[in-house]
Design an enzyme around this catalytic site. Structure first.
Site, PDB file in Angstrom:
ATOM      1  N   ARG A   1      42.170  48.666  28.471  1.00 20.74           N
ATOM      2  CA  ARG A   1      41.980  47.844  28.081  1.00 20.74           C
ATOM      3  C   ARG A   1      41.614  48.566  26.766  1.00 20.74           C
ATOM      4  NH1 ARG A   1      38.571  43.930  30.050  1.00 20.74           N
ATOM      5  NH2 ARG A   1      37.826  45.025  30.867  1.00 20.74           N
TER       6      ARG A   1
ATOM      7  N   ASN B   1      42.538  41.662  31.050  1.00 18.35           N
ATOM      8  CA  ASN B   1      42.766  41.796  32.743  1.00 18.35           C
ATOM      9  C   ASN B   1      43.128  40.823  33.380  1.00 18.35           C
ATOM     10  OD1 ASN B   1      41.457  44.330  33.275  1.00 18.35           O
ATOM     11  ND2 ASN B   1      39.703  44.133  33.729  1.00 18.35           N
TER      12      ASN B   1
END
Length: 93
Positions: free
Chosen positions: A20, A38
């Site tokens: 990320r 996520n």
């Protein structure tokens, strides 16, 4: 400049490897807004909004495997209508 949004789901070894954060860094470099988060199934969801060419560059980066520590098995994408104005590219939890 026409703003487009693409929603992507990245599958593989993409959680717990800085995926990320690397995606955020790449998106900001390309001048994009949106988020990376996520998902419960182990994938990462990425919403990227901005110039169509720049969004395509980010999707290509995702498909190429993202950061070295990750292993991308597949990337699914679908276009989205820009339903809210994103002001930055954030990491969601």
């Amino acid at each position: 400049m026409t703003t487009v949004c693409t929603l992507s789901w990245v599958h593989g070894l993409v959680q717990g490897v800085g995926f990320r954060y690397s995606t955020q860094r790449e998106a900001l470099k390309l001048g994009l807004t949106g988020y990376a988060r996520n998902m419960d199934d182990g994938s990462v969801e990425v919403l990227a909004c901005g110039d169509a060419q720049q969004v395509e560059k980010l999707v290509a980066w995702l498909k190429a495997g993202g950061p070295r520590s990750a292993r991308v098995d597949k990337v699914l994408t679908e276009p989205r209508q820009p339903d809210s104005q994103w002001t930055d590219f954030s990491i969601r939890y």
